[in-house]
Design an enzyme around this catalytic site. Sequence first.
Site, PDB file in Angstrom:
ATOM      1  CB  SER A   1      17.099  47.367  16.448  1.00  0.00           C
ATOM      2  OG  SER A   1      18.414  47.886  16.527  1.00  0.00           O
TER       3      SER A   1
ATOM      4  CD  GLU B   1      19.251  43.863  22.267  1.00  0.00           C
ATOM      5  OE1 GLU B   1      18.071  43.588  21.972  1.00  0.00           O
ATOM      6  OE2 GLU B   1      19.772  44.936  21.967  1.00  0.00           O
TER       7      GLU B   1
ATOM      8  CG  HIS C   1      18.335  48.106  21.457  1.00  0.00           C
ATOM      9  ND1 HIS C   1      18.766  46.890  20.981  1.00  0.00           N
ATOM     10  CD2 HIS C   1      18.098  48.872  20.362  1.00  0.00           C
ATOM     11  CE1 HIS C   1      18.807  46.926  19.662  1.00  0.00           C
ATOM     12  NE2 HIS C   1      18.408  48.105  19.257  1.00  0.00           N
TER      13      HIS C   1
END
Length: 214
Positions: free
Chosen positions: A109, A134, A62
């Site tokens: 994720s 994203e 992330h």
Amino acid sequence: MEVKRIDLESVDVKFLDSRQGVFAGYASKFGGVDSYGDTILSGAYKRTLKKRDRPIRLRWNHWGPVIGKWLEVREDDIGLYVEGELTPGHRTAEDVFASMKHGAVDGLSIGFRPLQFRDLGDGRRELKEIELLEISIVEEPADLGARVSDVKSALDEAESLKEIETILREAGRFSRADATALVARVKALARGERGAETVGAEDIRTLFQRFATG
């Protein structure tokens, strides 16, 4: 930005050996109740995949760098199907690919905002529409939602930017360089408005999403 992690094994991720660094599978699946208490409904990604101002990034954890590109992202009857290619010659991307093949890194994720949802009580939700920000390959096996909550709680008690930088770094979500860069961006935001050392936790929270999505 909220995140939602899922194990590679449970989303049928496969490596396409004919193309080095290419893999395919599901970034999320519809139905059921995940570890966050959420149920993603079919059609939740339909609008976000059609109307986009920027591409969906393939990131590392992330907050890390872009390590490749998504060749295909689409909804089907099962969930959000993806095909990704890790950037050849990118050192982080090559390390991530090796770790995925070895089984040491085991998660995908999504970073998203819930646009339409129904609160079912007891911390459970039905997510009807999602804005997809994203999709990351992630290493952290713990519940990332809980980790974010822990960081936010700690930030409430912080009294200086230096202390905030330490909290972010020790939380394991940011490297020293990333934490320093995020704090520098908060200082830039605060400059001219109020003293940089008085920037509070809300300023940091605002910057989480901007930092993560570049």
